[in-house]
Design an enzyme around this catalytic site. Structure first.
Site, PDB file in Angstrom:
ATOM      1  N   LYS A  74       1.201  -1.296   0.036  1.00 57.94           N
ATOM      2  CA  LYS A  74      -0.038   0.084   0.465  1.00 57.94           C
ATOM      3  C   LYS A  74       1.058   0.922   0.293  1.00 57.94           C
ATOM      4  O   LYS A  74       2.239   1.312   0.362  1.00 57.94           O
ATOM      5  CB  LYS A  74      -1.004  -0.035   1.017  1.00 57.94           C
ATOM      6  CG  LYS A  74      -1.962   0.698   1.581  1.00 57.94           C
ATOM      7  CD  LYS A  74      -2.806   0.813   2.715  1.00 57.94           C
ATOM      8  CE  LYS A  74      -3.770   1.804   3.000  1.00 57.94           C
ATOM      9  NZ  LYS A  74      -4.573   1.069   4.329  1.00 57.94           N
ATOM     10  N   SER A 149      -9.275   2.069   3.223  1.00 60.98           N
ATOM     11  CA  SER A 149      -8.403   2.862   1.688  1.00 60.98           C
ATOM     12  C   SER A 149      -7.042   1.717   0.983  1.00 60.98           C
ATOM     13  O   SER A 149      -6.790   2.552   0.163  1.00 60.98           O
ATOM     14  CB  SER A 149      -7.686   3.666   2.574  1.00 60.98           C
ATOM     15  OG  SER A 149      -7.030   2.235   4.112  1.00 60.98           O
ATOM     16  N   SER A 173     -10.590  -1.090   6.666  1.00 63.31           N
ATOM     17  CA  SER A 173      -9.476  -0.608   4.947  1.00 63.31           C
ATOM     18  C   SER A 173      -9.452  -1.899   4.582  1.00 63.31           C
ATOM     19  O   SER A 173      -8.463  -1.423   3.619  1.00 63.31           O
ATOM     20  CB  SER A 173      -8.520   0.439   5.994  1.00 63.31           C
ATOM     21  OG  SER A 173     -10.103   1.604   5.772  1.00 63.31           O
TER      22      SER A 173
END
Length: 483
Positions: A74, A149, A173
């Site tokens: 990420k 996210s 997330s």
């Protein structure tokens, strides 16, 4: 290796091929490059690949559990020297200063980080549509979103770019992107994956990092590699009795499972989501488990207010340091959702933060007492189906802090509670809408019982389909295996 063959395997399957010498890490790296070229223009899930990391992938597999498999991380600080821009114009050009300890463990287990995936801005919005990189699209339907996210990670795994990818979860997330993309998303118990070398766990204990996968066996194997404390951690969770891979070999018998489709927030649940949750409960009942409708009793408005205070205080504490480091204006560089959260956080007192933590302590006791009477809790992961791209506007005017959390509510109604209370929770791809969109179902276990959670997930996986990671879903419309 052909791209369609590569994309059909989970990580464990690829590791077996590596161990037998039927493929090399270098070849798998080329598959990642080909897959990105094939599907990323339509998805916008991968920000970049690292040429130096791809170049040094070896021609011989390492003697590790995953042998040198290429994966993606990420857009947050994970690996020293790599870009970590938080999906934000404010952090554009920032690089991680050190390795996360859990990542060093995964790397030692044979994972090679070859690139990074999109994220919502600073992980706040539950939509991976950032001011810096734009919208990430859903492989099942590119007109739909991937939540957030860790949305880029979810899209990359679902589309067959990599068998698994790193994400993090501070309110859902990992689980919501997994639900929207038809994947497995585990949020481990608080403390299971160390936050070292920084805090025990980020966001005052709400957030944890882990991986999104396509199979339970990959999830178990990855957790085996990275769990456990680091020197200096302020508290240590009890270790598992056995490995998680051994745990999933056991078939749970006669579990007592609570089914909850009541919306704790009051947000309306999509009827197809509610139906999918009830179908999952029926599936577990058919496996010999006892399922009954029940819900933990807690003060949701007080819990939500405490979450707002903690998130806003964290934003106010940490985002200005990035602005100073990058010599940029917060007001000009931040999307409006993150900016208003930061501004609201500036007015929070120490007493308000202590009160919020006390609310979390109380809710943790209430949820813990409820789960003492059950082995598992079953809920929807998200109250909604994947929304159309553009529903969320990261730069819209007129939003306030209340509006930020109203945006989050449909996706975090069932997930954020367990970031507060620390129990392990997993999203499983057990539903499908009439239009073919994935629907995730969440299972929650008592604190520290990832072993039971994964064993139950594996039992369902075997019942749904005998092929690892398939879950009877078919293939997304945008998938590397189509090329």
């Amino acid at each position: 290796m052909r791209l369609d063959e590569y994309a059909a395997h989970d990580g464990t399957g690829l590791a077996h091929l590596l161990a037998k010498g039927e493929v090399t890490p270098k070849e798998l790296g080329r598959c990642v490059e080909q897959a990105v070229a094939a599907v990323n223009p339509a998805l916008n899930a991968v920000i970049e690949l690292y040429p130096d990391a791809l170049e040094i992938l070896p021609e011989v597999a390492s003697a590790t559990p995953f042998g040198g498999i290429a994966t993606l991380t990420k857009d947050f600080p994970i690996e020293a020297g790599r870009p970590a821009e938080f999906g934000s114009r404010l952090a554009q050009g920032y690089r991680a200063g050190h390795d996360s300890v859990y990542w060093t463990r995964l790397r030692a287990g044979g994972l090679s980080n070859v690139g990074r995936t999109t994220s919502s801005e600073f992980g706040v919005p539950a939509a991976t549509e950032s001011p810096l990189y734009g919208a990430t699209r859903n492989p099942w339907n590119p007109e739909r979103g991937v939540a957030g996210s860790s949305g880029g990670a979810a899209a990359a795994v679902a589309a067959g770019i990599v068998p698994f990818a790193q994400g993090s979860d501070g309110g859902g997330s990992i689980r919501n992107p997994a639900a929207f993309c038809g994947l497995i998303g585990l949020k481990p118990s608080r403390g299971r994956v160390t936050g070292a070398p920084n805090g025990n766990a980020p966001l005052l204990g709400l957030a944890t990092a882990f991986m999104l996968t396509r199979s339970v066996r990959d999830t178990a194997a990855l957790l085996d590699l990275c769990h456990g404390p680091d020197a200096g951690d302020g508290y240590v969770i009890a270790p598992p009795v056995d490995t998680y891979l051994d745990a999933i070999k056991h078939r749970p018998v006669g579990l007592r499972i609570a089914l909850c489709t009541r919306s704790w927030s009051g947000v309306q649940i999509d009827p197809e989501v509610a139906t999918a949750a009830r179908s999952a409960a029926e599936r577990l009942s058919s496996l010999g488990h006892h399922v009954e409708e029940a819900s933990p009793d807690f003060d949701y408005p007080a819990f939500l207010q405490a979450q707002k205070v903690i998130w806003a205080a964290d934003a106010a504490a940490h985002i200005p340091a990035m602005a100073r480091h990058m010599d940029r204006s917060l007001e000009e560089a931040l999307g409006t959702s993150v900016y208003v959260l930061y501004r609201w956080g500036l007015g929070i007192s120490g007493a308000q933060l202590i009160d919020a933590l006390a609310v979390y302590d109380r809710v943790t006791r209430q949820v813990g007492c409820f789960l003492a009477g059950y082995d598992l809790l079953l809920t929807p992961t998200s109250a909604m189906l994947p929304e159309p791209i553009g529903t969320f506007d990261p730069d819209r005017a007129g939003i306030d802090a209340e509006g930020v959390f109203n945006d989050l509510a449909p996706k975090e109604t069932y997930t954020a509670l367990f970031n507060a209370t620390g129990q392990p929770a997993i999203s499983l791809p057990l539903g499908r809408s009439r239009d073919g969109l994935p629907i995730g179902i969440q299972l929650v276990a008592r604190f520290g019982r990832e072993d039971l959670l994964l064993a139950a997930a594996r039992q369902i996986e075997e019942e749904v389909d005998s092929a690892p990671g398939v879950w009877g879903q078919g293939r997304p419309a945008i998938h590397a295996g189509n090329f």
